[in-house]
Design an enzyme around this catalytic site. Structure first.
Site, PDB file in Angstrom:
ATOM      1  N   GLY A 176      84.398 112.800 -37.571  1.00  0.00           N
ATOM      2  CA  GLY A 176      84.031 113.255 -39.174  1.00  0.00           C
ATOM      3  C   GLY A 176      84.508 114.466 -39.766  1.00  0.00           C
ATOM      4  CG  ASN A 203      73.617 128.868 -37.244  1.00  0.00           C
ATOM      5  OD1 ASN A 203      72.665 128.050 -37.242  1.00  0.00           O
ATOM      6  ND2 ASN A 203      74.718 128.175 -36.493  1.00  0.00           N
ATOM      7  CG  PHE A 214      78.398 109.783 -43.615  1.00  0.00           C
ATOM      8  CD1 PHE A 214      77.702 109.100 -42.829  1.00  0.00           C
ATOM      9  CD2 PHE A 214      77.394 110.739 -44.468  1.00  0.00           C
ATOM     10  CE1 PHE A 214      76.114 108.618 -43.235  1.00  0.00           C
ATOM     11  CE2 PHE A 214      75.559 110.361 -44.834  1.00  0.00           C
ATOM     12  CZ  PHE A 214      75.011 108.796 -44.192  1.00  0.00           C
ATOM     13  CG  PHE A 228      74.344 113.337 -38.116  1.00  0.00           C
ATOM     14  CD1 PHE A 228      73.328 112.857 -38.610  1.00  0.00           C
ATOM     15  CD2 PHE A 228      75.082 114.546 -39.075  1.00  0.00           C
ATOM     16  CE1 PHE A 228      72.878 113.459 -39.975  1.00  0.00           C
ATOM     17  CE2 PHE A 228      74.096 114.980 -39.533  1.00  0.00           C
ATOM     18  CZ  PHE A 228      73.393 114.244 -40.559  1.00  0.00           C
ATOM     19  CE  LYS A 247      78.280 129.912 -32.377  1.00  0.00           C
ATOM     20  NZ  LYS A 247      78.231 129.322 -33.590  1.00  0.00           N
TER      21      LYS A 247
HETATM   22  N1  LIG Z   1      81.884 125.204 -39.771  1.00  0.00           N
HETATM   23  C1  LIG Z   1      82.085 126.024 -39.100  1.00  0.00           C
HETATM   24  O1  LIG Z   1      82.291 127.321 -38.962  1.00  0.00           O
HETATM   25  C2  LIG Z   1      82.736 125.635 -37.444  1.00  0.00           C
HETATM   26  C3  LIG Z   1      81.686 124.306 -37.046  1.00  0.00           C
HETATM   27  N2  LIG Z   1      81.826 123.922 -35.599  1.00  0.00           N
HETATM   28  C4  LIG Z   1      80.563 122.666 -35.544  1.00  0.00           C
HETATM   29  O2  LIG Z   1      81.319 121.901 -35.505  1.00  0.00           O
HETATM   30  C5  LIG Z   1      80.111 120.658 -35.804  1.00  0.00           C
HETATM   31  C6  LIG Z   1      80.715 120.259 -37.069  1.00  0.00           C
HETATM   32  O3  LIG Z   1      80.330 120.836 -38.106  1.00  0.00           O
HETATM   33  P1  LIG Z   1      80.766 120.893 -39.613  1.00  0.00           P
HETATM   34  O4  LIG Z   1      82.121 119.449 -38.921  1.00  0.00           O
HETATM   35  O5  LIG Z   1      80.990 122.559 -40.209  1.00  0.00           O
HETATM   36  O6  LIG Z   1      79.771 119.712 -40.595  1.00  0.00           O
HETATM   37  P2  LIG Z   1      78.627 120.587 -41.654  1.00  0.00           P
HETATM   38  O7  LIG Z   1      78.254 121.454 -41.066  1.00  0.00           O
HETATM   39  O8  LIG Z   1      80.312 121.094 -42.622  1.00  0.00           O
HETATM   40  O9  LIG Z   1      78.191 118.766 -42.085  1.00  0.00           O
HETATM   41  C7  LIG Z   1      78.240 118.279 -43.142  1.00  0.00           C
HETATM   42  C8  LIG Z   1      78.718 117.193 -42.584  1.00  0.00           C
HETATM   43  O10 LIG Z   1      78.018 116.463 -41.811  1.00  0.00           O
HETATM   44  C9  LIG Z   1      78.109 114.602 -42.783  1.00  0.00           C
HETATM   45  N3  LIG Z   1      76.703 114.351 -42.307  1.00  0.00           N
HETATM   46  C10 LIG Z   1      75.854 114.189 -43.022  1.00  0.00           C
HETATM   47  N4  LIG Z   1      74.319 112.804 -42.772  1.00  0.00           N
HETATM   48  C11 LIG Z   1      75.569 112.205 -41.869  1.00  0.00           C
HETATM   49  C12 LIG Z   1      75.329 111.404 -41.186  1.00  0.00           C
HETATM   50  N5  LIG Z   1      74.259 111.209 -41.090  1.00  0.00           N
HETATM   51  N6  LIG Z   1      75.881 110.499 -39.919  1.00  0.00           N
HETATM   52  C13 LIG Z   1      77.245 111.089 -39.837  1.00  0.00           C
HETATM   53  N7  LIG Z   1      78.112 112.764 -41.050  1.00  0.00           N
HETATM   54  C14 LIG Z   1      76.619 112.948 -41.301  1.00  0.00           C
HETATM   55  C15 LIG Z   1      78.904 115.024 -43.659  1.00  0.00           C
HETATM   56  O11 LIG Z   1      79.010 114.010 -44.667  1.00  0.00           O
HETATM   57  C16 LIG Z   1      79.906 116.246 -43.626  1.00  0.00           C
HETATM   58  O12 LIG Z   1      80.875 115.321 -43.106  1.00  0.00           O
HETATM   59  C17 LIG Z   1      79.259 121.245 -35.809  1.00  0.00           C
HETATM   60  O13 LIG Z   1      78.258 120.699 -34.252  1.00  0.00           O
HETATM   61  C18 LIG Z   1      79.288 122.854 -35.482  1.00  0.00           C
HETATM   62  O14 LIG Z   1      77.729 123.998 -35.338  1.00  0.00           O
HETATM   63  C19 LIG Z   1      82.438 124.752 -34.990  1.00  0.00           C
HETATM   64  C20 LIG Z   1      83.059 125.562 -34.822  1.00  0.00           C
HETATM   65  C21 LIG Z   1      83.379 125.900 -36.234  1.00  0.00           C
HETATM   66  O1  LIG Z   2      80.654 128.567 -34.387  1.00  0.00           O
HETATM   67  C1  LIG Z   2      80.961 128.756 -35.732  1.00  0.00           C
HETATM   68  C2  LIG Z   2      82.000 129.841 -35.121  1.00  0.00           C
HETATM   69  O2  LIG Z   2      82.627 130.133 -34.563  1.00  0.00           O
HETATM   70  C3  LIG Z   2      80.439 129.097 -36.787  1.00  0.00           C
HETATM   71  O3  LIG Z   2      78.956 128.963 -36.413  1.00  0.00           O
HETATM   72  P1  LIG Z   2      78.304 128.205 -38.072  1.00  0.00           P
HETATM   73  O4  LIG Z   2      77.317 127.332 -37.975  1.00  0.00           O
HETATM   74  O5  LIG Z   2      77.099 129.813 -38.061  1.00  0.00           O
HETATM   75  O6  LIG Z   2      79.298 128.844 -39.397  1.00  0.00           O
END
Ligand SMILES: NC(=O)C1=CN([C@@H]2O[C@H](COP(=O)(O)OP(=O)(O)OC[C@H]3O[C@@H](n4cnc5c(N)ncnc54)[C@H](O)[C@@H]3O)[C@@H](O)[C@H]2O)C=CC1
Ligand SMILES: O=C(CO)COP(=O)(O)O
Length: 397
Positions: free
Chosen positions: A17, A323, A49, A119, A256
């Site tokens: 990812g 969110n 991706f 995904f 959350k």
């Molecule tokens: N962004 C944040 O601040 C935080 C996010 N998280 C958690 O981490 C996890 C990943 O979040 P993010 O990295 O922020 O993702 P993101 O919200 O940036 O999502 C975009 C990603 O999804 C990918 N994507 C799109 N279509 C796809 C497909 N069909 N198959 C596979 N990948 C695909 C994109 O290529 C891109 O890498 C989530 O569960 C989120 O809740 C946890 C802590 C902080």
């Molecule tokens: O998990 C997160 C912070 O710990 C980020 O939350 P959001 O996906 O709502 O930005």
């Protein structure tokens, strides 16, 4: 860290990812892979991706003679920046963006799953049988794998599909802050089934996971234990606590996000901080109640109140998470959250909207919607059968 003999092999690390959080975590583990060459191979793989991106005029990488679309992996490997999902952050040179999922996970002993939760199943199914049978996983996903029939942690789902043990990482970790090295804390939960932290897997014994057989990590590798995980993830700006409560850490991170939507609406309505605190109080209770009812035997309730993955993540998510922000704008702009997500997030994914629907389907099937009034209200408001103005009376019942 335990003593390292010269004959031990090093762990190869892959991050599956490369979104906003995917890249922030990949930056951390690549920095540590370079800092601890006795434990980890220096090169860290990151599965991307693949998509085409255009580098805008405001980017330092803008080249007027090459303004067309370019492959995101080429851009990351050339400029060490994910210009779409983590703009303005320099990634370490030993982090390699790989468009081939299969190649990126090949021969890796530590797999870090960091994708929007919708995904993950497809992604795992496509690498089933193509990873080392003794690899270990860490899920950074904030979602819960619920359907009408049951609730499962994503770490369990990953473990079941791939036949490996998988722990979880979650905390008060807004990716853009962590990536800019602003201090934060996180919680890693890792407890392979064994009496003690060193699993029988590491002692050379095959061990039955829920559905599959996990395989022993060969003894020439350093055991994947709390110390090694802390070494891989802890940075001066990213403080790690390692615990055993995989269920509590995972459930908090998922639920959350539903509460953050409610908090965003409250903020959008201009109801003030007291109202937001009320929603957070009820949200925390419902998170802990959900854990107790559906994961009771395995959960440690202290995670909700004592760990970064619990109350601290709830607070940061209800202050500045995506969110929260999208829900707030949805009120201010009179748009659906999905519309705001499309215009505000440039391809990033909200997890709270989907989780609210999935959790509601599950609760309905259990006949328990009334036991979780805030989660139920969020679902009903999203689907139009309730209004934000109804929240105070509904959660008081
Ligand atoms: N962004 C944040 O601040 C935080 C996010 N998280 C958690 O981490 C996890 C990943 O979040 P993010 O990295 O922020 O993702 P993101 O919200 O940036 O999502 C975009 C990603 O999804 C990918 N994507 C799109 N279509 C796809 C497909 N069909 N198959 C596979 N990948 C695909 C994109 O290529 C891109 O890498 C989530 O569960 C989120 O809740 C946890 C802590 C902080
Ligand atoms: O998990 C997160 C912070 O710990 C980020 O939350 P959001 O996906 O709502 O930005």
């Amino acid at each position: 860290m335990g003593s390292i003999t010269p004959h031990q092999r090093k762990h190869k690390v892959t991050v599956v990812g490369s979104g906003n959080w995917g890249c922030a975590i990949a930056k951390i583990v690549a920095e540590n892979a370079a800092s601890y060459p006795d434990l980890f191979e220096e090169k860290v793989e990151m599965w991307v991706f693949e998509e085409n991106v255009e580098i805008g005029k405001d980017s330092p990488h803008y080249n007027p003679s090459n303004t067309g679309p370019q492959k995101l992996t080429d851009v990351i490997n050339t400029y060490h920046e994910n210009v779409k999902y983590l703009q303005g952050v320099q990634l370490p040179p030993n982090l390699h963006a790989n468009p081939s999922l299969e190649e990126s996970v090949k021969d890796s002993t530590i797999l870090i799953f960091n994708l929007p939760h919708q995904f993950i199943l497809r992604t795992c199914e496509s690498i089933k049988g193509k990873i080392l049978p003794y690899a270990r996983g860490i899920s950074c996903i904030k979602g819960v794998d619920v359907d009408e029939n049951g609730a499962h942690l994503f770490s369990e789902t990953i473990g079941r599909v791939l036949g490996i043990y998988c722990g979880a990482l979650s905390g008060a970790n807004i990716a853009n802050e962590v990536a800019r090295e602003k201090w934060s804390e996180t919680t890693i939960a890792y407890a392979p089934p064994s009496p003690g932290l060193q699993s029988p897997l590491d002692a050379g014994v095959s061990f039955a996971f829920p559905d599959k057989l996990g395989r022993a990590l060969p003894s020439e590798y350093p055991p994947v234990d709390h110390t090694v995980l802390k070494t891989l993830f802890h940075r001066p700006y990213f403080h790690v606590r390692v615990v055993n409560d995989v269920a509590g850490v995972s459930i908090s991170g998922a639920l959350k996000n539903i509460v953050a939507i409610a908090a965003g609406w409250v903020e959008g309505m201009g109801w003030g901080d007291n109202a937001k605190a009320a929603v957070m109080r009820v949200g925390l209770l419902e998170m802990s109640r959900f854990g107790d009812k559906f994961f009771g035997a395995t959960i440690d309730q202290r995670t909700f109140t004592e760990e970064s993955a619990g109350v601290a993540d709830l607070i940061t998510s209800c202050s500045g998470g995506r969110n929260f922000r999208c829900a707030k704008y949805s009120i201010e702009r009179n748009q659906s959250i999905e519309e705001v997500e499309k215009t505000e997030l440039n391809g990033q994914s909200l997890q709270g909207t989907l989780t609210a629907v999935e959790v509601n389907n599950f609760l309905k099937k259990q006949g328990m919607e009334e036991d979780f009034p805030l989660f139920t209200a969020v679902y009903r408001i999203m689907t139009g059968s309730m209004k934000v103005a109804d929240i105070p009376a509904y959660i008081e019942r």
